[in-house]
Scaffold this motif. Structure first.
Motif, PDB file in Angstrom:
ATOM      1  N   VAL A   1       0.835  -1.207   0.000  1.00 55.83           N
ATOM      2  CA  VAL A   1       0.000   0.000   0.000  1.00 55.83           C
ATOM      3  C   VAL A   1       0.866   1.252   0.000  1.00 55.83           C
ATOM      4  CG1 VAL A   1      -1.668   1.329   1.341  1.00 55.83           C
ATOM      5  CG2 VAL A   1      -1.966  -1.142   1.082  1.00 55.83           C
ATOM      6  N   GLY A   2       1.919   1.243   0.826  1.00 50.18           N
ATOM      7  CA  GLY A   2       2.801   2.404   0.872  1.00 50.18           C
ATOM      8  C   GLY A   2       3.494   2.659  -0.441  1.00 50.18           C
ATOM      9  N   ASP A   3       4.005   1.621  -1.090  1.00 48.04           N
ATOM     10  CA  ASP A   3       4.684   1.780  -2.382  1.00 48.04           C
ATOM     11  C   ASP A   3       3.762   2.399  -3.426  1.00 48.04           C
ATOM     12  OD1 ASP A   3       7.344   1.183  -2.292  1.00 48.04           O
ATOM     13  OD2 ASP A   3       7.072  -0.974  -2.519  1.00 48.04           O
ATOM     14  N   VAL A   4       2.568   1.845  -3.546  1.00 46.07           N
ATOM     15  CA  VAL A   4       1.648   2.305  -4.598  1.00 46.07           C
ATOM     16  C   VAL A   4       1.201   3.742  -4.359  1.00 46.07           C
ATOM     17  CG1 VAL A   4      -0.608   1.930  -5.644  1.00 46.07           C
ATOM     18  CG2 VAL A   4       0.865  -0.026  -5.154  1.00 46.07           C
ATOM     19  N   LEU A   5       0.742   4.030  -3.146  1.00 39.39           N
ATOM     20  CA  LEU A   5       0.189   5.359  -2.888  1.00 39.39           C
ATOM     21  C   LEU A   5       1.255   6.456  -2.899  1.00 39.39           C
ATOM     22  CD1 LEU A   5      -2.545   4.733  -0.173  1.00 39.39           C
ATOM     23  CD2 LEU A   5      -2.839   5.170  -2.596  1.00 39.39           C
ATOM     24  N   ILE A   6       2.398   6.204  -2.303  1.00 38.69           N
ATOM     25  CA  ILE A   6       3.438   7.234  -2.293  1.00 38.69           C
ATOM     26  C   ILE A   6       3.925   7.519  -3.708  1.00 38.69           C
ATOM     27  CG2 ILE A   6       5.764   7.777  -1.486  1.00 38.69           C
ATOM     28  CD1 ILE A   6       3.584   8.081   0.602  1.00 38.69           C
TER      29      ILE A   6
ATOM     30  N   GLY B   1       4.714  13.497   2.160  1.00 36.16           N
ATOM     31  CA  GLY B   1       4.302  14.653   2.942  1.00 36.16           C
ATOM     32  C   GLY B   1       3.476  14.193   4.118  1.00 36.16           C
ATOM     33  N   PRO B   2       3.132  15.103   5.029  1.00 37.72           N
ATOM     34  CA  PRO B   2       2.387  14.685   6.225  1.00 37.72           C
ATOM     35  C   PRO B   2       1.034  14.097   5.917  1.00 37.72           C
ATOM     36  CG  PRO B   2       2.820  17.061   6.225  1.00 37.72           C
ATOM     37  CD  PRO B   2       3.527  16.504   5.057  1.00 37.72           C
TER      38      PRO B   2
ATOM     39  N   LEU C   1      -2.662   9.394   5.042  1.00 39.44           N
ATOM     40  CA  LEU C   1      -3.551   8.649   4.149  1.00 39.44           C
ATOM     41  C   LEU C   1      -3.044   7.224   3.940  1.00 39.44           C
ATOM     42  CD1 LEU C   1      -6.008   8.615   2.280  1.00 39.44           C
ATOM     43  CD2 LEU C   1      -4.524   9.496   0.447  1.00 39.44           C
ATOM     44  N   VAL C   2      -1.724   7.075   3.777  1.00 42.95           N
ATOM     45  CA  VAL C   2      -1.149   5.741   3.563  1.00 42.95           C
ATOM     46  C   VAL C   2      -1.414   4.843   4.764  1.00 42.95           C
ATOM     47  CG1 VAL C   2       1.038   4.509   3.435  1.00 42.95           C
ATOM     48  CG2 VAL C   2       0.614   6.425   1.904  1.00 42.95           C
ATOM     49  N   VAL C   3      -1.192   5.378   5.954  1.00 47.57           N
ATOM     50  CA  VAL C   3      -1.408   4.576   7.159  1.00 47.57           C
ATOM     51  C   VAL C   3      -2.887   4.202   7.291  1.00 47.57           C
ATOM     52  CG1 VAL C   3      -1.352   4.624   9.684  1.00 47.57           C
ATOM     53  CG2 VAL C   3       0.585   5.511   8.378  1.00 47.57           C
ATOM     54  N   THR C   4      -3.774   5.172   7.034  1.00 48.78           N
ATOM     55  CA  THR C   4      -5.208   4.901   7.132  1.00 48.78           C
ATOM     56  C   THR C   4      -5.629   3.792   6.184  1.00 48.78           C
ATOM     57  OG1 THR C   4      -5.661   7.187   7.765  1.00 48.78           O
ATOM     58  CG2 THR C   4      -7.509   5.903   6.891  1.00 48.78           C
ATOM     59  N   LEU C   5      -5.188   3.876   4.933  1.00 55.86           N
ATOM     60  CA  LEU C   5      -5.578   2.862   3.946  1.00 55.86           C
ATOM     61  C   LEU C   5      -4.947   1.508   4.239  1.00 55.86           C
ATOM     62  CD1 LEU C   5      -5.568   4.918   0.624  1.00 55.86           C
ATOM     63  CD2 LEU C   5      -7.520   4.154   1.979  1.00 55.86           C
ATOM     64  N   ALA C   6      -3.720   1.506   4.769  1.00 51.61           N
ATOM     65  CA  ALA C   6      -3.097   0.233   5.132  1.00 51.61           C
ATOM     66  C   ALA C   6      -3.892  -0.460   6.235  1.00 51.61           C
ATOM     67  CB  ALA C   6      -1.654   0.469   5.581  1.00 51.61           C
TER      68      ALA C   6
ATOM     69  N   SER D   1       2.704   0.135  10.512  1.00 54.64           N
ATOM     70  CA  SER D   1       4.103   0.501  10.737  1.00 54.64           C
ATOM     71  C   SER D   1       4.944   0.305   9.489  1.00 54.64           C
ATOM     72  CB  SER D   1       4.681  -0.319  11.896  1.00 54.64           C
ATOM     73  OG  SER D   1       4.598  -1.701  11.627  1.00 54.64           O
ATOM     74  N   SER D   2       4.656  -0.720   8.696  1.00 56.12           N
ATOM     75  CA  SER D   2       5.407  -0.930   7.454  1.00 56.12           C
ATOM     76  C   SER D   2       5.103   0.160   6.438  1.00 56.12           C
ATOM     77  CB  SER D   2       5.061  -2.299   6.868  1.00 56.12           C
ATOM     78  OG  SER D   2       5.408  -3.322   7.775  1.00 56.12           O
ATOM     79  N   ALA D   3       3.846   0.607   6.394  1.00 57.93           N
ATOM     80  CA  ALA D   3       3.494   1.709   5.503  1.00 57.93           C
ATOM     81  C   ALA D   3       4.250   2.976   5.878  1.00 57.93           C
ATOM     82  CB  ALA D   3       1.988   1.944   5.545  1.00 57.93           C
ATOM     83  N   VAL D   4       4.403   3.228   7.177  1.00 58.75           N
ATOM     84  CA  VAL D   4       5.164   4.394   7.628  1.00 58.75           C
ATOM     85  C   VAL D   4       6.620   4.291   7.194  1.00 58.75           C
ATOM     86  CG1 VAL D   4       6.039   5.587   9.668  1.00 58.75           C
ATOM     87  CG2 VAL D   4       3.650   4.893   9.575  1.00 58.75           C
ATOM     88  N   LEU D   5       7.211   3.109   7.325  1.00 58.84           N
ATOM     89  CA  LEU D   5       8.597   2.939   6.901  1.00 58.84           C
ATOM     90  C   LEU D   5       8.774   3.251   5.420  1.00 58.84           C
ATOM     91  CD1 LEU D   5       9.640  -0.349   8.753  1.00 58.84           C
ATOM     92  CD2 LEU D   5      10.462   1.950   9.196  1.00 58.84           C
ATOM     93  N   VAL D   6       7.869   2.747   4.616  1.00 58.45           N
ATOM     94  CA  VAL D   6       7.960   2.997   3.173  1.00 58.45           C
ATOM     95  C   VAL D   6       7.793   4.476   2.873  1.00 58.45           C
ATOM     96  CG1 VAL D   6       6.822   2.592   0.959  1.00 58.45           C
ATOM     97  CG2 VAL D   6       7.241   0.682   2.505  1.00 58.45           C
ATOM     98  N   ALA D   7       6.819   5.109   3.520  1.00 59.58           N
ATOM     99  CA  ALA D   7       6.511   6.507   3.204  1.00 59.58           C
ATOM    100  C   ALA D   7       7.594   7.472   3.665  1.00 59.58           C
ATOM    101  CB  ALA D   7       5.179   6.888   3.848  1.00 59.58           C
ATOM    102  N   THR D   8       8.346   7.100   4.702  1.00 61.46           N
ATOM    103  CA  THR D   8       9.302   8.052   5.271  1.00 61.46           C
ATOM    104  C   THR D   8      10.755   7.734   4.955  1.00 61.46           C
ATOM    105  OG1 THR D   8       9.308   6.796   7.337  1.00 61.46           O
ATOM    106  CG2 THR D   8       7.776   8.647   7.169  1.00 61.46           C
TER     107      THR D   8
END
Length: 377
Positions: free
Chosen positions: A88-93, A99-100, A105-110, A129-136
């Motif tokens: 989810v993080g890869d696709v959405l980012i 950005g904040p 949004l990524v965390v919510t959708l994950a 937590s994995s979505a946060v790692l990808v996004a940041t």
């Protein structure tokens, strides 16, 4: 000054011994985790061809570290939670940038995705937590969405599960034996202490025994968790299949041990009342309580040795026999309650030794009844 130095040395020695003990207990987990991390990186890098598969060893480490003592479902939730979060993080980012608000949004959708797939708390937490790692830390580049990290997470998680099941799996009997010891010791020692306190008419010792037995309720929960984890290992790990028979004895005994502990707590509370009220205390009643404690001690030994708990059964029946003698000699109100609780606890312990309900009740009735006069109720 000398006393303070000696006290400091004793405390330091105790701390060091405790730390070495903790290392011994967890060294197998450390080996499993290290091997899993190395294998996960090797497979993702050499077999699949990923240049820097750092998510693979991370997923392997998280899988083993969090799933120790948990159910297999929790481990699978962890694996797929990591994979979902990364995907989810890869696709959405890639589509909306960083950005904040994008991270939110990524965390919510994950989380929504994990819940939709029917995941529990482990899957939801790891997806977020994995979505946060990808996004940041490692957002996807302009070259497009890469599914390498998704694959790495699956590889690492599956390698972790494989190592847990096949390579250096824990010994189910060791795990359950260690978890059973505190509960069985609390029950055995509490009954033995109560018997000695009845001889001495010492209410303070009875209160101490009761407090210890009350505190053992948490040990019962720990035992059940250990049985769940050990059952999974015995089912999944071929090298541990031979432990199934001995493990089944623990599984069959656990429920009855819990009942014996609760019945014994009622017994000890009533023993306290008996002493405070100055009621009649036939010596066989004390013998019965002590015999129950011996039965529990033998139950622990025989379960640990993987043999049929014959000695535990014999002592539980002796407790029933002694309580029958006490009842025939005559007891007051609190004494009659103790008689009933000894009989109930004897039933629990005989059941814990492996006999079915019908045979257990027949043996206990015979042990109690042969000492009760014909008109006794």
């Amino acid at each position: 000054m000398v006393l303070a130095t000696d006290d400091l040395a004793r405390r330091t020695g105790a701390q060091l011994r405790d730390r070495f003990r903790r290392v011994r207990l967890n060294v197998l987990l450390a080996l499993q985790t290290g091997i899993a991390a190395g294998l996960a990186w090797l497979i993702a890098h050499e077999a699949i061809g990923h240049r820097a598969p750092f998510f693979a060893p991370i997923a392997a480490v998280i899988t083993l570290a969090v799933s120790v003592g948990q159910r297999l479902r929790r481990a699978f939730e962890l694996v797929f939670g990591v994979a979902i979060g990364i995907a989810v993080g890869d696709v959405l980012i890639y589509l909306i940038g960083t950005g904040p608000w994008q991270i939110g949004l990524v965390v919510t959708l994950a989380i929504v995705t994990a819940i939709f797939l029917g995941g529990g708390s482990s899957l939801v937490t790891q997806a977020a937590s994995s979505a946060v790692l990808v996004a940041t830390l490692t957002p996807p580049t302009t070259n497009g969405v890469s599914y390498d990290r998704f694959v790495d997470a699956l590889v690492g998680g599956l390698v972790g599960l494989g190592v847990m099941a096949l390579l250096l799996p824990i010994n189910p009997l060791t795990v359950v034996g260690r978890a059973a010891a505190p509960a069985l010791d609390a029950l055995a020692d509490g009954l033995a202490e109560t018997a000695e306190a009845l001889v001495a008419h010492d209410t303070e010792r009875v209160e101490a025994a009761l407090a210890r037995m009350r505190a053992a309720e948490g040990d019962l929960r720990t035992l059940q968790e250990a049985i769940d984890a050990a059952t999974e290992t015995a089912a999944l790990a071929p090298v541990r299949w031979r432990t199934r028979s001995a493990l089944n004895q623990y599984i069959d005994a656990a429920e009855h041990v819990a009942r014996a502990l609760r019945n014994s707590r009622v017994l000890v509370r009533r023993a306290l009342t008996l002493l405070r009220d100055g009621e009649t205390l036939p010596p066989p009643l004390i013998e019965a309580v002590g015999a129950l404690g011996e039965a529990v001690s033998w139950l622990r030994r025989e379960l640990a040795d993987g043999v049929e708990p014959v000695a535990a059964r014999e002592r539980a029946l002796r407790a029933a026999s002694e309580v029958g003698i006490a009842y025939a000699e005559g007891v007051d109100f609190s004494g009659s309650v103790i008689v009933a609780q000894v009989r109930s606890a004897a039933v629990d312990l005989v059941r814990a030794s492996g006999l079915d309900g019908k045979e257990t009740h027949r043996l206990v009735r015979r042990a109690v009844g042969r000492h009760v006069p014909p008109d006794g109720r």
